[in-house]
Design a protein around this motif. Structure first.
Motif, short mmCIF file in Angstrom:
data_model
loop_
_atom_site.label_atom_id
_atom_site.label_comp_id
_atom_site.label_asym_id
_atom_site.label_seq_id
_atom_site.Cartn_x
_atom_site.Cartn_y
_atom_site.Cartn_z
N LEU A 1 0.84 -1.20 0.00
CA LEU A 1 0.00 0.00 0.00
C LEU A 1 0.87 1.24 0.00
N ILE A 2 1.92 1.20 0.82
CA ILE A 2 2.82 2.34 0.96
C ILE A 2 3.63 2.54 -0.33
N VAL A 3 4.15 1.44 -0.84
CA VAL A 3 4.99 1.53 -2.04
C VAL A 3 4.17 2.00 -3.24
N ASP A 4 2.93 1.54 -3.35
CA ASP A 4 2.08 2.00 -4.46
C ASP A 4 1.88 3.51 -4.41
N LEU A 5 1.70 4.06 -3.20
CA LEU A 5 1.53 5.51 -3.07
C LEU A 5 2.81 6.24 -3.47
N ILE A 6 3.95 5.72 -3.05
CA ILE A 6 5.23 6.35 -3.40
C ILE A 6 5.44 6.28 -4.91
N ASN A 7 5.11 5.11 -5.46
CA ASN A 7 5.26 4.89 -6.90
C ASN A 7 4.43 5.90 -7.69
N LYS A 8 3.26 6.23 -7.17
CA LYS A 8 2.34 7.11 -7.88
C LYS A 8 2.71 8.58 -7.69
N GLY A 9 3.12 8.96 -6.48
CA GLY A 9 3.30 10.39 -6.25
C GLY A 9 4.43 10.76 -5.31
N GLY A 10 5.36 9.84 -5.13
CA GLY A 10 6.51 10.16 -4.28
C GLY A 10 6.18 10.08 -2.80
N PHE A 11 7.19 10.40 -1.98
CA PHE A 11 6.98 10.37 -0.52
C PHE A 11 5.84 11.32 -0.13
N GLY A 12 5.74 12.45 -0.84
CA GLY A 12 4.72 13.45 -0.53
C GLY A 12 3.32 12.87 -0.60
N GLU A 13 3.03 12.17 -1.69
CA GLU A 13 1.69 11.57 -1.86
C GLU A 13 1.43 10.52 -0.77
N MET A 14 2.49 9.75 -0.46
CA MET A 14 2.33 8.72 0.57
C MET A 14 2.01 9.39 1.91
N ARG A 15 2.76 10.44 2.24
CA ARG A 15 2.56 11.08 3.55
C ARG A 15 1.24 11.86 3.60
N PHE A 16 0.75 12.26 2.46
CA PHE A 16 -0.55 12.91 2.39
C PHE A 16 -1.66 11.91 2.72
N SER A 17 -1.45 10.66 2.30
CA SER A 17 -2.50 9.65 2.45
C SER A 17 -2.51 8.97 3.82
N ILE A 18 -1.35 8.88 4.44
CA ILE A 18 -1.32 8.20 5.75
C ILE A 18 -1.81 9.17 6.83
N SER A 19 -2.08 8.65 8.02
CA SER A 19 -2.56 9.51 9.11
C SER A 19 -1.43 10.39 9.63
N ASN A 20 -1.78 11.44 10.32
CA ASN A 20 -0.75 12.28 10.94
C ASN A 20 0.06 11.48 11.97
N THR A 21 -0.61 10.54 12.62
CA THR A 21 0.09 9.69 13.59
C THR A 21 1.19 8.91 12.89
N ALA A 22 0.84 8.31 11.75
CA ALA A 22 1.82 7.52 11.01
C ALA A 22 2.95 8.42 10.51
N GLU A 23 2.59 9.61 10.02
CA GLU A 23 3.60 10.51 9.48
C GLU A 23 4.54 10.99 10.60
N TYR A 24 3.97 11.30 11.76
CA TYR A 24 4.81 11.72 12.88
C TYR A 24 5.79 10.61 13.27
N GLY A 25 5.27 9.37 13.31
CA GLY A 25 6.11 8.22 13.67
C GLY A 25 7.19 7.96 12.63
N ASP A 26 6.86 8.20 11.38
CA ASP A 26 7.79 8.08 10.26
C ASP A 26 9.00 8.99 10.52
N TYR A 27 8.73 10.27 10.78
CA TYR A 27 9.83 11.23 10.99
C TYR A 27 10.63 10.91 12.27
N ARG A 28 9.92 10.44 13.30
CA ARG A 28 10.57 10.23 14.58
C ARG A 28 11.49 9.02 14.58
#
Ligand code: NAD
Ligand code: MG
Length: 332
Positions: free
Chosen positions: A235-262
């Motif tokens: 699911l994550i790789v498909d989003l990156i494939n389609k629109g880069g890290f930006g698109e993936m981080r737009f689609s995941i929750s803020n919780t997931a994105e915060y955990g990603d950076y941390r």
């Protein structure tokens, strides 16, 4: 310096007029190249082993099929699309004796040329046409009137027209509709090996496995560990494939994105990057290439096959199989 790009308008398919292209091998890449070139009006023959199961398949698709040495004889432009570990033996025994002055020799990956397992005669053009996608996509995109972006490279330019020959072939398989990027044998080979070892294959599978094992060892259900650490990667790789890290981080929750950076940098540490550099230097200095060819020489492959068996017996494969049983859309 930026990478050079070419499109159909920069290619002259006419350069293949009066020439026969011999595609050696009819696997993932081979079938796509042979069929696309054939439908682009190029005279194509396919070279296979006697008794190969692909022989009938290629013939039924309307292609001329012959044994490898006969195809090499018939061809003025020979594309080697056989597994890397056997390409040198096939080339030396069944192709090289039939290459005439001014013929073109092509590969879709630089391994054998760059590491000198194959040393072509100096009266040949040596080029690369490497689609950046699997063969079935090279074929399906072509049928839709589109193409898969491809790399080209020139290793040896006897005729003075080697790059135009590479572009003509790339155009014939549909790549000029999407874009053709110019690289070198060295760059393609080294980046390809690095990517598959550190990121795409070695990196990703060990990351998934470590995550799975950490959760299971902590007492969580293996099914939960499989979903979270392995299955959902797509699911994550498909989003990156389609629109880069930006698109993936737009689609995941803020919780997931915060955990990603941390957390990401705690796993891929300076030590990991140091090790990546070491892997890269073992690729660059030929250590990996000679180890690989050694392992596959004389049909031994003992360590390779043992590792494959071990990996197949890992708990995660059994858990994955049982979960996939519940997903009717994955059934063949
Ligand atoms: P493959 O394994 O799908 O097919 C190999 C073909 O070679 C098969 O038709 C097989 O029957 C034939 N073959 C094997 N041993 C042979 C022998 N001894 N004599 C004659 N034929 C033999 O391989 P592939 O994935 O199409 O890879 C071919 C080349 O394309 C490789 O250099 C690879 O690095 C490159 N490449 C592959 C991809 C990809 O997505 N698969 C992408 C870009 C480049
Ligand atoms: Mg690759």
């Amino acid at each position: 310096m930026s990478i050079q790009k070419f499109y159909d308008k920069d290619c002259n398919l006419e350069m293949l007029k009066g020439k026969t292209v011999a595609v050696i091998g009819y696997g993932s890449q081979g079938h796509a190249h042979a069929l696309n070139l054939h439908e682009s009006g190029v005279d194509v023959v396919v070279g296979l082993r006697k008794g190969s199961s692909s022989w009938k398949v290629a013939e039924e698709a309307g292609l001329k099929v012959m044994e490898v040495s006969d195809a090499a004889k018939a061809g003025d432009y020979v594309m080697m699309l056989v597994p890397d570990e056997v390409a040198a033996d096939i080339y030396n025994e069944q192709v090289a004796p039939f290459m005439k002055e001014g013929d073109v020799l092509a590969f879709a990956h630089g391994f054998n040329i760059h590491f000198n397992f194959i040393t072509p005669a100096d009266y040949l053009d040596v080029v690369m046409i490497a689609p950046k996608g699997p063969g079935h996509t090279v074929r399906s995109q072509f049928l839709e009137g589109k193409g898969v972006p491809s790399l080209i490279a020139v290793q040896q330019d006897y005729s003075g027209k080697a790059q135009d020959y590479a572009l003509a072939y790339a155009c014939g398989i549909g790549a000029g509709r999407a874009g053709i990027l110019k690289t070198s044998y060295r760059e393609e080979t080294e980046t390809d090996l690095f990517g598959e070892q550190c990121v795409l294959c070695g990196g990703v599978t060990e990351l998934m496995k470590a995550g799975f094992e950490t959760l299971v060892e902590a007492g969580y259900e293996p099914e939960m560990a499989y979903f979270e650490c392995i299955h959902e990667m797509k699911l994550i790789v498909d989003l990156i494939n389609k629109g880069g890290f930006g698109e993936m981080r737009f689609s995941i929750s803020n919780t997931a994105e915060y955990g990603d950076y941390r957390t990401g940098k705690r796993l891929i540490t300076e030590d990991t990057r140091k090790e990546m550099k070491k892997v890269l230097s073992e690729i660059q200095d030929g250590t990996f290439a000679s180890e690989f060819m050694q392992e596959f020489s004389a049909g031994r492959k003992a360590r390779f096959l043992a590792t494959r068996r071990n990996e197949a017996n890992h708990q995660l494969e059994k858990v994955g199989a049982s979960l996939r049983e519940m997903m009717c859309w994955l059934k063949k």
